[in-house]
Design a protein around this motif. Structure first.
Motif, PDB file in Angstrom:
ATOM      1  N   UNK A  80       0.807  -1.212   0.000  1.00 19.89           N
ATOM      2  CA  UNK A  80       0.000   0.000   0.000  1.00 19.89           C
ATOM      3  C   UNK A  80       0.846   1.271   0.000  1.00 19.89           C
ATOM      4  N   UNK A  81       2.171   1.111  -0.058  1.00 16.03           N
ATOM      5  CA  UNK A  81       3.066   2.263  -0.097  1.00 16.03           C
ATOM      6  C   UNK A  81       3.792   2.302  -1.434  1.00 16.03           C
ATOM      7  N   UNK A  82       3.796   3.469  -2.062  1.00 12.98           N
ATOM      8  CA  UNK A  82       4.514   3.655  -3.317  1.00 12.98           C
ATOM      9  C   UNK A  82       6.020   3.567  -3.088  1.00 12.98           C
ATOM     10  N   UNK A  83       6.428   4.036  -1.929  1.00 13.36           N
ATOM     11  CA  UNK A  83       7.825   3.955  -1.519  1.00 13.36           C
ATOM     12  C   UNK A  83       7.872   4.059  -0.012  1.00 13.36           C
ATOM     13  N   UNK A  84       8.953   3.561   0.563  1.00 13.28           N
ATOM     14  CA  UNK A  84       9.175   3.786   1.989  1.00 13.28           C
ATOM     15  C   UNK A  84      10.661   3.679   2.279  1.00 13.28           C
ATOM     16  N   UNK A  85      11.072   4.323   3.339  1.00 14.95           N
ATOM     17  CA  UNK A  85      12.481   4.332   3.695  1.00 14.95           C
ATOM     18  C   UNK A  85      12.621   4.584   5.184  1.00 14.95           C
ATOM     19  N   UNK A  86      13.777   4.182   5.706  1.00 11.74           N
ATOM     20  CA  UNK A  86      14.100   4.492   7.095  1.00 11.74           C
ATOM     21  C   UNK A  86      15.078   5.650   7.099  1.00 11.74           C
ATOM     22  N   UNK A  87      14.810   6.614   7.962  1.00 10.60           N
ATOM     23  CA  UNK A  87      15.656   7.797   8.018  1.00 10.60           C
ATOM     24  C   UNK A  87      15.749   8.264   9.458  1.00 10.60           C
ATOM     25  N   UNK A  88      16.971   8.392   9.957  1.00  6.38           N
ATOM     26  CA  UNK A  88      17.230   8.868  11.315  1.00  6.38           C
ATOM     27  C   UNK A  88      16.446   8.052  12.351  1.00  6.38           C
TER      28      UNK A  88
END
Length: 198
Positions: A80-88
């Protein structure tokens, strides 16, 4: 939170080009996007989901959709996410459904995301137009990051380390805008957002 499983855009739909704005932390992405929205409210800005806790003054559904780790896991597992990332230390993602629907309706859509997310959008939607927002100089970026005063020195150092990596990825983008003047960079970005898709 209006997150639904993604649907494909029909080839006959009057879709607009998806514009992605990325760049190192502290370069001024949020300021640019806020000014774009003030001047042209018809530009639809996707609201990200995040596992980060709200900062003072932030409202769920305005700056972000604030979700638990379990809910974020569910969104990822359901595609359901077009993109995702981990940040800080936190995760951020773009709900797919609302983006696809706005594009299909012919509305200009802007995403403000980090480098990892921009790469995923390029993979999932090759027709997206990726814009890199660069600082006038490394020294200016350091000044902006260290001058916030809202984060610990460890977090600032992590942001600086990440910024070096992000700056090296500039060549992956379709174009670069240097953030020397808010007015000028907004004019240039608006021209790209409102350009007809090809």
């Amino acid at each position: 939170m209006p997150v639904e499983p993604g649907t494909d855009v029909s080839p006959n739909s009057p879709s607009k080009r998806l514009t992605v704005l990325s760049g190192p932390s502290g370069v001024g992405k949020s300021t640019v996007v806020k000014e774009i929205r003030r001047r042209h409210p018809e530009v639809w800005l996707s609201i990200s989901v995040t596992t980060r806790k709200p900062r003072p003054g932030e409202t769920d559904g305005v700056e972000y959709y604030f979700v638990s780790d379990d809910e974020f896991d569910r969104l990822v597992a359901g595609h359901e996410l077009l993109e995702w990332a981990e940040f800080a230390g936190n995760r951020y993602g773009t709900p797919r459904g609302p983006v696809v629907r706005r594009l299909a309706a012919g509305e200009p859509v802007l995403l403000e995301i980090e480098l990892q997310g921009a790469r995923q959008v390029r993979s999932n939607m090759p027709e997206a137009y990726l814009v890199f927002l660069a600082p006038p100089s490394w020294e200016e970026l350091v000044r902006r990051l260290t001058g916030r005063g809202t984060e610990s020195s460890d977090v600032v150092q992590r942001r600086l380390d990440t910024a070096r990596i992000e700056l090296a990825a500039e060549k992956e983008f379709d174009t670069t805008l240097v953030n020397t003047s808010l007015r000028d960079v907004c004019d240039e970005l608006l021209a790209l957002i409102l350009a007809p898709s090809v």
